[in-house]
Design a protein around this motif. Structure first.
Motif, PDB file in Angstrom:
ATOM      1  N   ALA A   1       3.687  16.831   1.210  1.00  0.00           N
ATOM      2  CA  ALA A   1       2.770  15.895   0.161  1.00  0.00           C
ATOM      3  C   ALA A   1       1.765  15.312   0.932  1.00  0.00           C
ATOM      4  CB  ALA A   1       3.812  14.977  -0.475  1.00  0.00           C
ATOM      5  N   LEU A   2       1.986  14.599   1.989  1.00  0.00           N
ATOM      6  CA  LEU A   2       0.930  13.821   2.685  1.00  0.00           C
ATOM      7  C   LEU A   2      -0.258  14.717   2.782  1.00  0.00           C
ATOM      8  CD1 LEU A   2       2.772  11.464   4.807  1.00  0.00           C
ATOM      9  CD2 LEU A   2       1.607  10.846   2.671  1.00  0.00           C
ATOM     10  N   GLN A   3       0.093  15.965   3.361  1.00  0.00           N
ATOM     11  CA  GLN A   3      -1.024  16.808   3.899  1.00  0.00           C
ATOM     12  C   GLN A   3      -1.813  17.361   2.520  1.00  0.00           C
ATOM     13  OE1 GLN A   3       0.509  20.378   6.160  1.00  0.00           O
ATOM     14  NE2 GLN A   3      -1.654  20.886   6.920  1.00  0.00           N
ATOM     15  N   ARG A   4      -1.130  17.604   1.573  1.00  0.00           N
ATOM     16  CA  ARG A   4      -1.921  18.241   0.422  1.00  0.00           C
ATOM     17  C   ARG A   4      -2.901  17.159  -0.332  1.00  0.00           C
ATOM     18  NH1 ARG A   4       3.300  20.027  -1.179  1.00  0.00           N
ATOM     19  NH2 ARG A   4       3.680  18.314  -2.858  1.00  0.00           N
ATOM     20  N   ALA A   5      -2.253  15.895  -0.082  1.00  0.00           N
ATOM     21  CA  ALA A   5      -3.044  14.808  -0.510  1.00  0.00           C
ATOM     22  C   ALA A   5      -4.239  14.366   0.509  1.00  0.00           C
ATOM     23  CB  ALA A   5      -2.362  13.651  -0.975  1.00  0.00           C
ATOM     24  N   ASN A   6      -4.343  14.935   1.843  1.00  0.00           N
ATOM     25  CA  ASN A   6      -5.036  14.493   2.752  1.00  0.00           C
ATOM     26  C   ASN A   6      -4.941  13.028   2.931  1.00  0.00           C
ATOM     27  OD1 ASN A   6      -6.797  14.563   4.861  1.00  0.00           O
ATOM     28  ND2 ASN A   6      -8.734  14.318   3.590  1.00  0.00           N
ATOM     29  N   ALA A   7      -3.589  12.577   2.911  1.00  0.00           N
ATOM     30  CA  ALA A   7      -3.300  10.949   3.148  1.00  0.00           C
ATOM     31  C   ALA A   7      -2.425  10.864   4.185  1.00  0.00           C
ATOM     32  CB  ALA A   7      -2.486  10.566   1.734  1.00  0.00           C
ATOM     33  N   LYS A   8      -2.267   9.693   4.518  1.00  0.00           N
ATOM     34  CA  LYS A   8      -1.592   9.077   5.591  1.00  0.00           C
ATOM     35  C   LYS A   8      -0.871   7.741   5.428  1.00  0.00           C
ATOM     36  CE  LYS A   8      -5.010   6.832   8.454  1.00  0.00           C
ATOM     37  NZ  LYS A   8      -5.437   6.706   9.890  1.00  0.00           N
ATOM     38  N   LEU A   9       0.252   7.589   6.017  1.00  0.00           N
ATOM     39  CA  LEU A   9       0.699   6.267   5.871  1.00  0.00           C
ATOM     40  C   LEU A   9      -0.011   4.987   6.290  1.00  0.00           C
ATOM     41  CD1 LEU A   9       4.689   6.944   6.815  1.00  0.00           C
ATOM     42  CD2 LEU A   9       3.693   6.468   4.473  1.00  0.00           C
TER      43      LEU A   9
ATOM     44  N   GLN B   1       0.924  -1.190   0.112  1.00  0.00           N
ATOM     45  CA  GLN B   1       0.018  -0.215  -0.102  1.00  0.00           C
ATOM     46  C   GLN B   1       0.901   1.253  -0.089  1.00  0.00           C
ATOM     47  OE1 GLN B   1      -2.772  -0.242   3.414  1.00  0.00           O
ATOM     48  NE2 GLN B   1      -3.558  -2.182   2.626  1.00  0.00           N
ATOM     49  N   ALA B   2       1.803   1.241   0.836  1.00  0.00           N
ATOM     50  CA  ALA B   2       2.782   2.549   1.054  1.00  0.00           C
ATOM     51  C   ALA B   2       3.515   2.658  -0.611  1.00  0.00           C
ATOM     52  CB  ALA B   2       3.932   2.257   1.833  1.00  0.00           C
ATOM     53  N   ASP B   3       4.005   1.644  -1.134  1.00  0.00           N
ATOM     54  CA  ASP B   3       4.637   1.610  -2.489  1.00  0.00           C
ATOM     55  C   ASP B   3       3.877   2.204  -3.588  1.00  0.00           C
ATOM     56  OD1 ASP B   3       6.974   0.725  -1.343  1.00  0.00           O
ATOM     57  OD2 ASP B   3       6.641  -1.556  -1.831  1.00  0.00           O
ATOM     58  N   GLN B   4       2.197   1.849  -3.356  1.00  0.00           N
ATOM     59  CA  GLN B   4       1.432   2.529  -4.247  1.00  0.00           C
ATOM     60  C   GLN B   4       1.068   3.901  -3.985  1.00  0.00           C
ATOM     61  OE1 GLN B   4      -1.939  -0.355  -3.902  1.00  0.00           O
ATOM     62  NE2 GLN B   4      -0.999  -1.848  -5.347  1.00  0.00           N
ATOM     63  N   LEU B   5       1.176   4.354  -2.747  1.00  0.00           N
ATOM     64  CA  LEU B   5       0.872   5.693  -2.510  1.00  0.00           C
ATOM     65  C   LEU B   5       1.863   6.622  -2.853  1.00  0.00           C
ATOM     66  CD1 LEU B   5      -0.935   7.940  -0.734  1.00  0.00           C
ATOM     67  CD2 LEU B   5       0.166   7.102   1.095  1.00  0.00           C
ATOM     68  N   LEU B   6       2.874   6.329  -2.195  1.00  0.00           N
ATOM     69  CA  LEU B   6       3.954   7.471  -2.315  1.00  0.00           C
ATOM     70  C   LEU B   6       4.411   7.986  -3.795  1.00  0.00           C
ATOM     71  CD1 LEU B   6       5.957   6.556   0.802  1.00  0.00           C
ATOM     72  CD2 LEU B   6       4.479   8.067   0.682  1.00  0.00           C
ATOM     73  N   PRO B   7       4.581   7.147  -4.663  1.00  0.00           N
ATOM     74  CA  PRO B   7       4.994   7.421  -6.231  1.00  0.00           C
ATOM     75  C   PRO B   7       3.905   8.719  -6.718  1.00  0.00           C
ATOM     76  CG  PRO B   7       5.219   5.364  -5.947  1.00  0.00           C
ATOM     77  CD  PRO B   7       4.468   5.597  -4.898  1.00  0.00           C
ATOM     78  N   ARG B   8       2.586   8.249  -6.419  1.00  0.00           N
ATOM     79  CA  ARG B   8       1.547   9.498  -6.835  1.00  0.00           C
ATOM     80  C   ARG B   8       1.862  10.502  -6.586  1.00  0.00           C
ATOM     81  NH1 ARG B   8      -2.143   4.776  -5.485  1.00  0.00           N
ATOM     82  NH2 ARG B   8      -2.978   6.299  -3.735  1.00  0.00           N
ATOM     83  N   LEU B   9       2.466  10.720  -5.114  1.00  0.00           N
ATOM     84  CA  LEU B   9       2.758  12.116  -4.491  1.00  0.00           C
ATOM     85  C   LEU B   9       4.201  12.564  -5.016  1.00  0.00           C
ATOM     86  CD1 LEU B   9       1.424  11.134  -0.970  1.00  0.00           C
ATOM     87  CD2 LEU B   9       0.104  12.090  -2.792  1.00  0.00           C
ATOM     88  N   GLY B  10       4.849  12.101  -5.869  1.00  0.00           N
ATOM     89  CA  GLY B  10       6.089  12.789  -6.147  1.00  0.00           C
ATOM     90  C   GLY B  10       7.278  12.466  -5.187  1.00  0.00           C
ATOM     91  N   ILE B  11       6.952  11.347  -4.159  1.00  0.00           N
ATOM     92  CA  ILE B  11       7.966  11.028  -3.157  1.00  0.00           C
ATOM     93  C   ILE B  11       8.873  10.297  -3.513  1.00  0.00           C
ATOM     94  CG2 ILE B  11       8.216  10.351  -0.899  1.00  0.00           C
ATOM     95  CD1 ILE B  11       6.807  12.962  -0.906  1.00  0.00           C
ATOM     96  N   SER B  12      10.153  10.655  -3.311  1.00  0.00           N
ATOM     97  CA  SER B  12      11.347   9.744  -3.617  1.00  0.00           C
ATOM     98  C   SER B  12      11.691   8.968  -2.405  1.00  0.00           C
ATOM     99  CB  SER B  12      12.799  10.417  -4.041  1.00  0.00           C
ATOM    100  OG  SER B  12      13.780   9.389  -4.132  1.00  0.00           O
ATOM    101  N   PHE B  13      11.801   7.503  -2.316  1.00  0.00           N
ATOM    102  CA  PHE B  13      11.626   6.685  -1.336  1.00  0.00           C
ATOM    103  C   PHE B  13      12.102   5.371  -1.541  1.00  0.00           C
ATOM    104  CE2 PHE B  13       7.932   5.370  -3.211  1.00  0.00           C
ATOM    105  CZ  PHE B  13       7.813   3.904  -3.096  1.00  0.00           C
TER     106      PHE B  13
END
Length: 358
Positions: free
Chosen positions: A211-219, A175-187
Motif C-alpha cells: 500500500a505504501l509503495q502504490r501510493a509512493n508514500a512513506k511513514l 501525520q501517520a494517523d492521517q496517512l494510513l486510513p487513506r491507504l486502507g490500512i488497519s492499524f
C-alpha cells in the motif's frame, strides 16, 4: 439479541504510550501525558487522557508516605498488595509508590506545558530500582531541578537524553494517523516514550508495504511499523471443502484493535449469508469476519475453521461474537476482501473474537 457494550476496548495488541500507569501494575510504567487508542471501524486513532493540572509553582508539594491501615476494605491497600506481590516488594513500599503517582502525573503535565522545546517524555521505572525517568533533548539536569528540588521526587529522578521531543512525536503520530486510513490500512498507534518513537502496529506486513509503495508514500520520521500479526499465506496447511453458495464477507487485514461489545445468538445461513440471529426479538446481524477464518462444507454441515483448521463454529451453534455494530462506510468497503452481495444487507457486526456456547 443480546448485545453487551463495554466502555473498555478489547485490544488485539498492546500499544505502548506515555501515560499514567494503572494502580497495581507490576511492570515499568509510563507516566505523564496519556496516549491511548480508541476503536474506530477497523482503524484505531489516538485519544488523550489528561493528568492533574500543574500547579502555579514549578516545585511540587511533598507527598506523604504514611502507611495506610491494613484493612482489606481499603482499595489503595488492596491494589498495593497486588503490586507488592508482582514486584516482590513490601506492601508499605507499594503504597508509597502508588501515593507518588499524582505528583508524578502533575510533574509530567508541567514539563509538557512549560518545557515542550526539550521535554521528551516521562515514565516510572519499577524495577530493578524505583525511579522516575525524565527525558530531555538537552540540558535535562538543569531543567528538572526547579520542579523537584526539596520534594519527595528529588531523589527519585533519573534524567536521560533523547533525540526527539514529545511534541515532535505527537506531530509524527498525527501525520501517520492521517496517512494510513487513506491507504486502507488497519492499524493502531501509540507513542513509546522509552524508545523515543511512534509505533504503528500492523497486521499484514506484505499488504502494508504494498500500500505504501502504490501510493509512493512513506511513514513520517520517528515512526516505525511493528508487525503484531501475520496472516496465513499460500496453500492452506489443512484440507477444506469450500461452499461457493455461502457469502463470507471478510476483511483483507485483521483489525489492529477490536471493539468491546458482545453479540450473542445462533449462527444461521439466510439467503446465502451467515448471520447471528438473536435469542429474543430483533433483526439478525451480518457478521464481517476477520482474516484466517474459512467456510468449510462437511457433509450436510457448514463449518467455520480457524487458521489451524480447527472447527470453531457450525451453522446452528449459539455463539458469542466480540466486536461491534458498524455501518458499511466507504472506509470499511475499502478494507473488504470482496464486495458484499446485495442480499447480504445490514445491520453489520464487525467481528472481534469468537466463542461457541457448549
Amino acid at each position: 439479541m443480546r448485545k453487551f457494550y463495554g466502555l473498555v476496548l478489547l485490544f488485539a495488541l498492546i500499544v505502548t504510550g506515555c501515560g499514567r500507569p494503572p494502580t497495581g501494575s507490576a511492570t515499568n510504567d509510563m507516566v505523564g501525558e496519556v496516549v491511548q487508542t480508541k476503536a474506530a471501524t477497523t482503524v484505531t486513532q489516538p485519544s488523550e487522557t489528561t493528568v492533574p493540572e500543574a500547579t502555579n509553582s514549578p516545585a511540587l508539594a511533598t507527598v506523604s508516605t504514611t502507611s495506610l491501615p491494613s484493612s482489606t476494605d481499603d482499595p489503595l491497600r488492596t491494589d498495593a498488595a497486588m503490586m507488592a506481590k508482582g514486584l516482590g516488594i513490601s506492601v508499605d513500599e507499594a503504597v508509597h509508590r502508588l501515593q507518588m503517582q499524582n505528583s508524578i502525573g502533575t510533574l509530567g503535565t508541567a514539563l509538557e506545558q512549560r518545557e515542550a522545546a526539550t521535554f521528551g517524555g516521562l515514565w516510572i521505572q519499577q524495577q530493578p530500582v524505583y525511579r522516575v525517568v525524565v527525558a530531555f533533548t538537552r540540558n535535562g539536569n538543569a531543567t528538572i531541578q526547579p520542579y523537584v528540588a526539596h520534594t519527595a521526587l528529588a531523589d527519585l529522578i533519573d534524567v536521560r537524553t533523547v533525540a526527539v521531543t514529545y511534541t515532535e512525536l505527537q506531530e509524527a503520530q498525527k501525520q501517520a494517523d492521517q496517512l494510513l486510513p487513506r491507504l486502507g490500512i488497519s492499524f493502531s498507534s501509540g507513542i513509546n516514550v522509552q524508545a523515543n518513537r511512534v509505533e504503528v502496529n500492523i497486521t499484514d506486513r506484505v499488504l502494508f508495504d504494498a500500500a505504501l509503495q502504490r501510493a509512493n508514500a512513506k511513514l513520517p520520521d520517528h515512526v516505525v511499523a511493528i508487525t503484531a500479526y501475520e496472516p496465513l499465506r499460500g496453500p492452506l496447511p489443512f484440507p477444506i471443502t469450500p461452499e461457493p453458495q455461502i457469502a463470507f464477507p471478510q476483511l483483507r487485514m485483521r483489525s489492529a484493535a477490536f471493539m468491546a461489545a458482545l453479540l450473542e445468538g445462533k449462527l444461521i445461513e439466510q439467503d446465502g449469508c451467515l448471520r447471528v440471529r438473536p435469542s429474543d426479538s430483533g433483526p439478525s446481524d451480518l457478521v464481517i469476519w476477520q482474516p484466517d477464518y474459512f467456510v468449510n462444507r462437511n457433509g450436510l454441515r457448514i463449518e467455520i475453521l480457524d487458521r489451524t483448521g480447527t472447527v470453531v463454529a457450525r451453522v446452528g451453534d449459539v455463539v458469542d461474537v466480540g466486536g461491534g455494530e458498524t455501518s458499511m462506510t466507504q472506509e470499511l468497503e475499502q478494507q473488504m476482501r470482496m464486495p458484499l452481495p446485495k442480499q447480504c444487507d445490514g445491520p453489520y457486526w464487525l467481528m472481534g473474537e469468537l466463542d461457541v456456547k457448549k
